[in-house]
Design an enzyme around this catalytic site. Structure first.
Site, PDB file in Angstrom:
ATOM      1  N   HIS A 101       0.869  -1.172   0.000  1.00  0.00           N
ATOM      2  CA  HIS A 101       0.000   0.000   0.000  1.00  0.00           C
ATOM      3  C   HIS A 101       0.913   1.230   0.000  1.00  0.00           C
ATOM      4  O   HIS A 101       2.047   1.173   0.489  1.00  0.00           O
ATOM      5  CB  HIS A 101      -0.851   0.089   1.265  1.00  0.00           C
ATOM      6  CG  HIS A 101      -1.786  -1.055   1.490  1.00  0.00           C
ATOM      7  ND1 HIS A 101      -1.379  -2.249   2.035  1.00  0.00           N
ATOM      8  CD2 HIS A 101      -3.121  -1.164   1.280  1.00  0.00           C
ATOM      9  CE1 HIS A 101      -2.429  -3.058   2.149  1.00  0.00           C
ATOM     10  NE2 HIS A 101      -3.497  -2.427   1.689  1.00  0.00           N
ATOM     11  N   ASP A 104       2.312   2.055   3.366  1.00  0.00           N
ATOM     12  CA  ASP A 104       3.234   1.045   3.901  1.00  0.00           C
ATOM     13  C   ASP A 104       4.669   1.478   3.660  1.00  0.00           C
ATOM     14  O   ASP A 104       5.544   1.287   4.506  1.00  0.00           O
ATOM     15  CB  ASP A 104       3.053  -0.311   3.205  1.00  0.00           C
ATOM     16  CG  ASP A 104       1.690  -0.920   3.392  1.00  0.00           C
ATOM     17  OD1 ASP A 104       1.004  -0.562   4.368  1.00  0.00           O
ATOM     18  OD2 ASP A 104       1.316  -1.767   2.562  1.00  0.00           O
TER      19      ASP A 104
END
EC number: 5.3.1.5
Length: 439
Positions: A101, A104
């Site tokens: 993501h 992340d």
């Protein structure tokens, strides 16, 4: 760069007789299965979020892990350190792909401007890491569910400004995924649902998310992104009810907005459990509907009502899944991403390897069992025999629309039809399945 996993050079295949817990016992990437390398069949990926972002916290306790990149400090510096460790892990695990993501890999920052700056910096870092390591991006995505702004959803939010912020994240993450050679882009509606119908306009929210997905497809074609767009179904959690409940629900949504040829599904095993389905069911349904794309390989606990995201360990369950995938021709742009995390008590950093090694060995065994099922052909023969009547004159006339309801009723009466029930032979087929599994 200082090594984080300094007690390990790289995980290799040592065979089933090895006692080394940091070796593969069944996953041999170069072993040929049905004429193709095992690595090419399985297309393994490790995920960034559970592996490097989760700190071991749960609803009843604070983080239990000691991760240097999760300590206080400059956010970008820590993100770069996390990337160092992540790509060391990918290399030492011998996994060809990874997934992420946006937040992340990059600090979100305090504003949209900071988000865009940080993500641009970290995209440069990831590009260099991929080039130097040879690890590729299976898919990227945007986290449009964690920040409080998304409490009422992203694309389904009652505020169009929140919708616009989410669109900016997806726009940016899609562009980064394309630049990094990502083979897919995933859309998971973490909060695209509702907690109560008392304050929800279902028709309005459905129109919003439909338009959002149309915009994503338009952007894909505008930029020339060659990857596959994927929606990941999940029935609930964190919301009470999510609009991408399961594969069949997603297909109905795609059909409504004319997107069934544009978007496929990324199926997670644990989400199938939460929806009251088997993993096998969701894979087979996606293939039957022509929207199978990729897999998040993990497992849930059928006795618990939440997403436990455990590593897959059932060869039986996954052999059925791999059988369906092999029959359908195998993965194209998709693969097996381990959307799984070590347990909160697994505080040794090498537990990350044990979890992934066991999962990769499980999927390798499942692949080999599935290959036996394909080669032997008995299951296929039994199913073909069961539906053989539909290849005859009557069956074909029905399917080709040559008989109306009235004409069919006249046919049945005129031929004095008296069909007899034929055994489905479930027990025999279950015994056959056990022979594939256990010899």
């Amino acid at each position: 760069m200082q090594s984080y996993f300094d007690q390990l050079e790289q995980v290799h295949y040592e065979g089933p007789t090895s006692n080394n817990p940091l070796a593969f016992h069944h996953y041999n990437p170069d072993e040929l299965v049905l004429g193709k390398r095992m690595a090419e069949h399985l297309r393994f990926a490790a995920c960034y979020w559970h592996t490097f972002c989760w700190n071991g916290a749960d609803m009843f306790g604070v983080g239990s892990f000691d991760r240097p990149w999760q300590q206080p400090g400059d956010a970008l510096t820590l993100a770069k350190r996390k990337a160092d460790v992540a790509f060391e892990f990918f290399h030492k695990l011998n996994v060809p792909y990874y997934c992420f993501h946006d937040v992340d890999v990059s600090p979100e920052g305090a504003s949209l401007k900071e988000y865009l700056h940080n993500f641009a910096v970290m995209t440069d870092v990831l590009e260099e890491k991929q080039h130097s390591s040879g690890v590729k991006l299976l898919w990227g995505t945007a986290n449009c569910f964690t920040h409080p702004r998304y409490g009422a959803g992203a694309a389904t939010n009652p505020d169009p400004e929140v919708f616009s912020w989410a669109a900016t994240q997806v726009f940016t993450a899609m562009n980064a995924t394309q630049r990094l050679g990502g083979e897919n882009y995933v859309l998971w509606g973490g909060r695209e649902g509702y907690e109560t119908l008392l304050n929800t306009d279902l028709r309005q929210e459905r129109e919003q998310i439909g338009r959002f997905m149309q915009m994503v497809v338009e952007h894909k074609h505008k930029t020339g992104f060659q990857g596959t767009l994927l929606i990941e179904p999940k029935p609930q959690e964190p919301t009470k009810h999510q609009y991408d409940y399961d594969v069949a629900t997603v297909y109905g949504f795609l059909k409504q907005f004319g997107l069934e040829k544009e978007i496929k599904v990324n199926i997670e095993a644990n989400h199938a459990t939460l929806a009251g389905h088997s993993f096998h069911h969701e894979i087979a349904t996606a293939i039957a509907l022509g929207i199978f794309g990729s897999v998040d390989a993990n497992r849930g606990d059928p006795q618990l009502g939440w997403d436990t995201d455990q590593f897959p360990i059932s060869v039986e369950e996954n052999a059925l899944v791999m059988f369906e995938i092999l029959k359908a021709g195998g993965f194209t742009t998709g693969g097996l991403n381990f959307d799984a995390k070590v347990r909160r008590q697994s505080t040794d950093k090498y537990d990350l390897f044990y979890g992934h090694i066991g999962a990769m060995d499980t999927m390798a065994l499942a692949l080999k069992v599935a290959a036996k099922m394909v080669t032997d052909g008995q299951l296929h023969q039994q199913v073909s025999k069961r539906y053989a009547g539909w290849n005859g004159e009557l069956g074909q006339q029905i399917l080709q629309g040559k008989l109306s309801l009235e004409a069919l009723a006249q046919y049945a009466e005129g031929h004095a039809l008296a069909p007899q029930h034929v055994s489905g032979r479930q027990e025999q087929l279950e015994n056959l399945m056990n022979r594939y599994l256990f010899g």
